[in-house]
Design an enzyme around this catalytic site. Structure first.
Site, PDB file in Angstrom:
ATOM      1  N   CYS A 115     -12.126  32.448 -72.202  1.00  0.00           N
ATOM      2  CA  CYS A 115     -11.731  33.495 -71.244  1.00  0.00           C
ATOM      3  C   CYS A 115     -13.232  34.244 -70.694  1.00  0.00           C
ATOM      4  O   CYS A 115     -13.294  34.529 -69.289  1.00  0.00           O
ATOM      5  CB  CYS A 115     -11.019  34.336 -71.242  1.00  0.00           C
ATOM      6  N   HIS A 255     -11.644  40.015 -65.882  1.00  0.00           N
ATOM      7  CA  HIS A 255     -10.850  38.866 -66.258  1.00  0.00           C
ATOM      8  C   HIS A 255      -9.433  39.248 -66.268  1.00  0.00           C
ATOM      9  O   HIS A 255      -9.054  40.035 -66.612  1.00  0.00           O
ATOM     10  CB  HIS A 255     -11.212  38.452 -67.654  1.00  0.00           C
ATOM     11  N   ASN A 285      -3.044  34.250 -66.370  1.00  0.00           N
ATOM     12  CA  ASN A 285      -4.550  34.284 -66.895  1.00  0.00           C
ATOM     13  C   ASN A 285      -5.114  32.598 -66.859  1.00  0.00           C
ATOM     14  O   ASN A 285      -4.621  31.712 -67.448  1.00  0.00           O
ATOM     15  CB  ASN A 285      -4.304  34.496 -68.403  1.00  0.00           C
TER      16      ASN A 285
END
EC number: 2.3.1.180
Length: 330
Positions: A115, A255, A285
Site C-alpha cells: 500500500c 492512503h 482499499n
C-alpha cells in the site's frame, strides 16, 4: 540543481462493477452496518475475470500521458507499483503495460511496497528525473486486489477494491511546482503482519512441502495500531523537516485503507474538512492505487489545481511506510 522533478499530470480509472457491503452477507457472517462502522467503506469496485492490473493501469496511463501533452514515445521510464501483478514473478506488470501503450526499448520495472507503493514510486521518479537520467517518467499504481483475496476471510475480503492511478513526472525550474520531498522507510521484522504467501506444492525432491493458498493475509489489529503510531510520527517529521504546518497544505491525501486510521491522523494534525480527500467509502482499499486514485478524483472535481501543495502518506505490507510533499505542477 538545474531543474526539479514535477508531477505534471494525474489520472485514475476504476472498473464498472460496484460491489456494495450488503452483497457480502450472501456468503459471510457480516452486514453493511458492521463493515461501514469499522472501516468507513460502503462499496468498492471489482474488475472482471478478463481484466488484469495492467488493463486497469493502461487506461489511467493513457489519460495521464495525454493530460501531460505528451505521447507514449516521450516516456523514458515506466514504473508500476502493485501487489496483484499480472504474472507471479515475470514478466513485470510494467513491461506488460509498456507494451500495451506501444512503448518499446525503454526501461520498465515493478516496485513491491504494497500500500506504500505510490510513495515509493514518487521517490524513484524524483531520483531519475533530478539526476538527469530521464526527462519523463510514467508511474502507475494498478491493482486487481480481488485476485488475491480469500472470500472466506471476513477480515480481509471486505476491505479491498480494484482500480488504478497514473502520473507523469517531468521537469520544472519552479520549486513550487516540484515534488518537494519524499521520505520512505520499512521494517521487515513485521513482515508476517501483512503478506501474500506463494503457492507451494510437493515436488519429487520435497514431498513434504506445505500447500499454501496465495491469498492476502493480515493481522488486522496489529496493523491498525502500528499504522496510526507510525503515520503520525512520519507526517510530523516531513512537515517539520520542511518548516511547514498543516495549514500550509492545500490537500491532505492519505492512503485510503480505513477511515479510522485517516481520522486519527487528521484529528492529531487538526486538518479541516476541506483539506482532506476521502475516497475509501467508494473504492475501499485499492493498495498502491489508492493515493493516485484519490489525487485523480480531486483533480477531476476541481479541488486540485496547479501549484497546490499536497501532503501524502501511506502504510503497507513489508512493513513499509512513507510520506511526500508534492506541489501539483500540472
Amino acid at each position: 540543481m538545474e531543474f526539479y522533478a514535477s508531477l505534471k499530470s494525474i489520472a485514475m480509472h476504476v472498473p464498472s462493477e460496484r460491489v456494495k457491503n450488503a452483497e457480502f452477507q450472501q456468503f459471510l457472517d457480516t452486514s453493511d452496518e458492521w463493515i461501514e462502522k469499522r472501516t468507513g467503506i460502503k462499496e468498492r469496485r471489482f474488475a472482471s475475470n478478463e481484466e488484469k492490473s495492467s488493463d486497469l493501469g493502461v487506461i489511467a496511463a493513457k489519460q495521464a500521458i495525454e493530460r501531460a501533452h505528451l505521447t507514449p514515445k516521450d516516456i523514458d521510464l515506466v514504473v508500476v507499483a502493485t501487489l496483484s501483478p499480472d504474472f507471479l514473478a515475470m514478466p513485470s506488470t510494467a513491461c506488460v503495460l509498456s507494451a500495451k501503450l506501444g512503448i518499446e526499448n525503454k526501461p520498465a520495472f515493478d516496485i513491491s511496497a504494497a500500500c506504500t507503493g505510490f510513495i515509493y514510486l514518487l521517490s524513484v521518479a524524483k531520483a531519475y528525473v533530478e539526476s538527469g537520467m530521464c526527462e519523463n517518467v510514467l508511474i502507475v499504481g494498478a491493482e486487481k486486489t480481488s485476485s488475491v483475496l480469500d472470500f472466506k476471510d471476513r477480515g480481509t475480503c471486505i476491505l479491498f477494491g480494484d482500480g488504478a492511478g497514473a502520473c507523469v513526472i517531468g521537469r520544472t525550474k519552479r520549486l513550487k511546482e516540484s515534488i518537494l520531498d519524499v521520505q520512505i522507510s520499512a521494517n521487515g521484522n513485521f513482515s508476517n503482519y501483512l503478506y501474500t504467501p506463494r503457492t507451494l506444492k510437493p515436488t519429487p525432491f520435497n514431498a513434504k512441502e506445505e500447500a499454501l493458498e496465495p491469498f492476502l493475509c493480515m493481522k488486522g489489529n496489529e496493523v491498525f495500531k502500528l499504522a496510526v503510531k507510525t503515520l503520525l510520527k512520519d507526517v510530523e517529521m516531513i512537515l517539520e523537516k520542511n518548516a511547514l504546518k498543516p495549514e500550509d497544505v492545500r490537500l491532505f491525501i492519505p492512503h485510503q485503507a480505513n477511515f479510522r486510521i485517516i481520522q486519527a491522523v487528521r484529528e492529531h494534525l487538526d486538518f479541516k474538512d476541506e483539506q482532506v480527500v476521502l475516497t475509501v467509502h467508494k473504492y475501499g482499499n485499492t493498495s498502491a492505487a489508492s493515493i493516485p486514485m484519490a489525487m485523480g478524483e480531486a483533480y477531476e472535481e476541481g479541488r486540485l489545481k496547479k501549484g497546490d501543495l499536497m501532503l501524502l502518506d501511506a502504510f503497507g505490507g513489508g512493513l513499509t511506510w512513507g510520506s511526500a510533499l508534492v506541489y501539483f505542477g500540472g
